[in-house]
Design an enzyme around this catalytic site. Structure first.
Site, short mmCIF file in Angstrom:
data_model
loop_
_atom_site.label_atom_id
_atom_site.label_comp_id
_atom_site.label_asym_id
_atom_site.label_seq_id
_atom_site.Cartn_x
_atom_site.Cartn_y
_atom_site.Cartn_z
N ILE A 549 0.82 -1.22 0.00
CA ILE A 549 0.00 0.00 0.00
C ILE A 549 0.85 1.27 0.00
O ILE A 549 0.31 2.38 -0.02
CB ILE A 549 -0.95 0.03 1.22
CG1 ILE A 549 -0.15 -0.12 2.53
CG2 ILE A 549 -2.01 -1.05 1.11
CD1 ILE A 549 -1.01 0.00 3.78
N VAL A 551 5.33 2.83 -0.46
CA VAL A 551 6.78 2.62 -0.46
C VAL A 551 7.43 3.90 0.05
O VAL A 551 7.09 4.99 -0.42
CB VAL A 551 7.32 2.29 -1.87
CG1 VAL A 551 8.82 2.10 -1.83
CG2 VAL A 551 6.64 1.05 -2.43
N GLY A 552 8.31 3.77 1.02
CA GLY A 552 8.99 4.93 1.57
C GLY A 552 10.48 4.71 1.65
O GLY A 552 11.02 3.72 1.13
N GLY A 553 11.17 5.66 2.33
CA GLY A 553 12.62 5.56 2.43
C GLY A 553 13.07 4.35 3.22
O GLY A 553 14.16 3.82 3.00
N PHE A 554 12.21 3.86 4.12
CA PHE A 554 12.57 2.70 4.93
C PHE A 554 12.34 1.41 4.16
O PHE A 554 13.07 0.44 4.32
CB PHE A 554 11.72 2.73 6.21
CG PHE A 554 12.11 1.69 7.22
CD1 PHE A 554 11.41 0.48 7.30
CD2 PHE A 554 13.15 1.89 8.10
CE1 PHE A 554 11.74 -0.48 8.24
CE2 PHE A 554 13.50 0.94 9.04
CZ PHE A 554 12.79 -0.26 9.11
N LYS A 571 5.43 -2.24 7.93
CA LYS A 571 6.53 -1.59 7.21
C LYS A 571 7.78 -2.49 7.30
O LYS A 571 8.28 -2.75 8.39
CB LYS A 571 6.82 -0.22 7.81
CG LYS A 571 7.84 0.60 7.01
CD LYS A 571 8.33 1.81 7.79
CE LYS A 571 7.25 2.81 8.05
NZ LYS A 571 7.78 4.05 8.69
N ASP A 667 10.70 15.25 9.34
CA ASP A 667 10.24 14.85 8.01
C ASP A 667 8.73 15.07 7.88
O ASP A 667 8.00 14.18 7.45
CB ASP A 667 10.60 13.39 7.75
CG ASP A 667 10.60 13.06 6.25
OD1 ASP A 667 10.54 11.86 5.92
OD2 ASP A 667 10.65 14.00 5.43
#
Length: 744
Positions: A549, A551-554, A571, A667
């Protein structure tokens, strides 16, 4: 917001502090009682709380109960997890060892669920020494209105000819199945805090010999606000005189854009003639002034606004300590309270005849209801304005601390105000910020008793409408109070108890979780659930790509189901991601201790077989960004946008002021503001957050991290991080919400 340094006590100060705490707990003039407990127990600060049963008078119908849930925001399970339930009128009888001094009475409330009781049915009154402190009071409504789990009511009872203080709790006769309850009581005999009658604002200005004073010897008082102006929150254990008072940040109450500057004294502060119990040294060591813009200062005020109950008198105690001026007529200013001159030509050096010398001055003002409406709330304005009458060397003002007390009414027998409501508070704050009162410019032809002052709003004319909307959202949210306008509850954002005991997470030098020395606290580990990898795989159907659902920096975020039917967001760290074990650790440390309606909740984590996985509540409506642009999901109405921005600001401000140390998100952006199924906004993604007591320069020096377009330029340029960096980023979010345009 917190803008000053957190000051660590020296070894000597620590010894004195421990002695003070010991005196409060064991001294003959203090009772610290854990209601409903059968044994003496210690809280997280090491204070001993004794059972309350022996102070109950004969008669009455009371029982004990344990709270069924422990809210994570509680600073300690003592005294909040136990309660005494009163099913009929019941009286405590507390012996007063020194009835010639005022008695400090604190009542602790945790309106949680108790066995076989509906907390929403609890309406009751509290009478102490013949004075009604609370009437038809609902602790549940008060907590709900301020979005907090627990709160404290604080009163100063006048000297008495009696050696017993009776405190009576009575369930309401108007509410079926009503009951009263109490979690903790503190009864402390105070030193001489109120040593002189306060000056009536508007009576004489700076001519103290002819000023009208109001006798308060027989008046009871309720603490409404206690502010460390220009400084950080001061916890009870760091208070002076063993009185265990809390001192809060003042920036929540500053009016308009004129925030001034918050500074630390550059010299040693000594109490000299002022008793040390008046206020802790940290109050006098920090202050707020107007800054260096002389031309702006001359036509401006530094102003605070407070919501209070009408038809009461209020005592305002100003704490001052000028650590800069070395002679008279350098910094001279006027003090106004509700458009009345409290003091004119205040020259602190002339008052004390020395530098860095604390002093205090008390004033009183009557707050009446607005005759044009039936509002149950009123506004109390405090403004400082540089005067040009003396041709002072500098055009500036100064304030170190401010306390506001409600005085019992003319009959001397009532301090009670109405229960707060969320809707009333929102309406009042919106009115205060969007349509503030108009104050006239100083007019020498007017009498001193009603001298007016000007409120000047400065700034660029271009973009005023957009900034006004942003300011209204931000200021409404940030103007939550230690006491609500009716005096019924303390601040939504209360100190969080941090624990330094730690447990180890193994991690590899590459940042993957396999064999290093990175650790999280045992408190953090205990506050959230540990998942093994098989549970995570089962919840996500072995990380099926159809469940992704976001996608992030992690790494990727998956939709999952645990415990049969509970939806969660999972996550999973990407091995090639620049965010590794440090971000994983930070997220757990932060969110395991933070619980707020507008922060995403961490359910648990998985550190298994080289994986780093975080499990959160599922946010059914996705991110804020997804709803701002054409073609993206549901288009938000203006009302929805406003409510989302207010919610996000609440969460952000909680980070800045709710914890023991400032938490800077680093952030803030529209993709990190999530929306649940009911469109409640929640701030998320704390992997880059910074916190700690090491902000000894008012900032954290750190490498720049965050998202371009939202980055504070000053932080980017100087690599000095403050909570203002979050405010800048949130301002970008507000304009993005307003204009539906992405940042470049």
């Amino acid at each position: 917001m917190i803008t000053n340094n957190h000051i660590f006590p020296s070894l000597i100060s620590l010894v004195l502090l421990l002695n003070a705490i010991h005196a409060v707990n064991t001294g003959p003039n203090a009772l610290v009682l854990n209601c409903g407990s059968s044994n003496s127990v210690k809280d997280a600060d090491g204070r001993t709380w004794d059972p309350d049963a022996k102070y109950l008078s004969v008669g009455g119908n009371s029982t004990t109960a344990k709270a069924e849930t422990q809210d994570p925001s509680l600073p300690s399970d003592v005294p909040y997890m136990s309660a005494r339930i009163f099913l009929s009128e019941t009286t405590y009888q507390f012996p007063l060892q020194n009835s010639t001094s005022r008695t400090l009475l604190r009542l602790h409330f945790y309106p949680s669920s108790y066995p076989n009781l509906n907390i929403s049915n609890s309406y009751f009154s509290v009478v102490a020494g013949g004075v009604t402190l609370l009437n038809n009071f609902s602790a549940s409504l008060a907590a709900e209105a301020l979005s907090q789990a627990y709160f404290i009511k604080e009163y100063y009872m006048p000297p008495s000819e009696f050696t017993i203080l009776n405190v009576t709790l009575k369930p309401s006769d108007k509410q079926p199945q009503s009951f009263a309850f109490l979690n903790g009581i503190e009864v402390i005999s105070t030193p001489t805090l109120f040593d002189e009658d306060p000056i009536l604002a508007g009576s004489a200005g700076n001519d103290f010999d002819t000023s009208v004073t109001i006798p308060i010897d027989t008046s009871s008082m309720e603490t409404m606000f206690r502010l460390n102006v220009g400084g950080q929150y001061i916890a009870p254990v760091n208070d002076s005189g063993g009185l265990m008072r809390s001192w809060y940040d003042d920036s929540l109450y500053i009016y308009g854009a004129g925030q001034g500057v918050a500074l630390q004294a550059n010299t040693t502060i000594n109490y000299k003639g002022l008793p040390s119990y008046m206020a802790p040294i940290d109050v006098y060591g920090s202050y707020r002034s107007m800054g260096a813009f002389v031309d702006v200062n001359r036509i401006s005020n530094l102003t605070w606004i407070f919501q209070v109950d009408p038809n009461f008198m209020y005592l305002l105690r100003f704490h001052w300590c000028d650590s800069e001026m070395t002679k008279t007529n350098q910094r001279v200013f006027d003090v106004f309270i509700n458009n009345k001159t409290a003091a004119s030509e205040v020259d602190l050096f002339a008052w004390t005849q020395s530098t860095a010398t604390p002093t205090k001055k008390d004033y009183v003002v009557q707050i009446n209801n607005n005759k044009t409406n039936n509002n149950t709330e009123a506004q109390l304005w405090v403004a400082l304005h540089p005067t040009d009458k003396t041709k002072a060397e500098f055009s500036d003002v100064l304030l170190n601390g401010l306390e506001i007390f409600k005085l019992s009414d003319k009959s001397k027998s009532n301090l009670a105000g109405p229960n707060p409501t969320i809707s009333d508070m929102m309406k009042k704050y919106q009115e205060a910020q969007l349509a503030p009162k108009a104050f006239e410019t100083n007019n020498p032809n007017k009498s001193n008793s009603s001298t007016s002052f000007s409120v000047i709003i400065t700034g660029a004319a271009g973009g005023a409408a957009a900034i006004g909307v942003a300011a209204a959202i931000f200021l409404f949210t940030f103007t939550r109070q230690k006491r609500n306008p009716n005096g019924d509850a303390v601040s939504t954002w209360l100190p969080i108890s941090w624990n330094s005991n730690s447990t180890t997470i193994k991690s590899s030098p590459s940042g993957r979780s396999q064999g290093g020395t990175t650790s999280i606290s045992t408190d953090a580990a205990c506050n959230c659930r540990y998942f093994n990898l098989s549970e995570i795989k089962n919840a996500t159907k072995n990380f099926d790509e159809s469940n992704v659902i976001g996608v992030g920096g992690f790494g990727k975020v998956y939709k999952g189901v645990i415990d049969g039917d509970t939806k969660v967001a999972i996550k999973r760290s990407n091995p090639s991601s620049e965010q590794g074990v440090n971000e994983f650790q930070t997220e757990i440390e932060m969110l395991s201790r933070l619980r707020h309606r507008h922060l995403v909740s961490l359910i648990g984590f998985c550190e298994d077989n080289g994986e780093m996985i975080l499990v959160y509540d599922y946010m059914g409506q996705g991110t804020l960004r997804e709803h701002l642009y054409k073609g993206n999901k549901i288009t938000l109405s203006w009302k929805q946008r406003l409510e989302i921005c207010i919610g996000a600001a609440r969460g952000l401000h909680y980070l800045h002021t709710g914890a023991k140390y400032t938490i800077i998100h680093r952030d803030v952006k529209t993709t990190n503001i999530l929306l649940d199924d009911k469109w409640v906004a929640k701030v998320s993604d704390f992997g880059l957050s910074k916190t700690g007591p090491n902000m000894n320069q008012g900032h954290v020096s750190t490498v720049v991290k965050g998202s371009f377009g939202y980055l504070d330029p000053e932080y980017f340029r100087r690599q000095q991080l403050t909570e203002k960096s979050d405010v800048y980023s949130f301002g970008v979010v507000l304009f993005e919400v307003l204009c539906a345009r992405m940042t470049p």
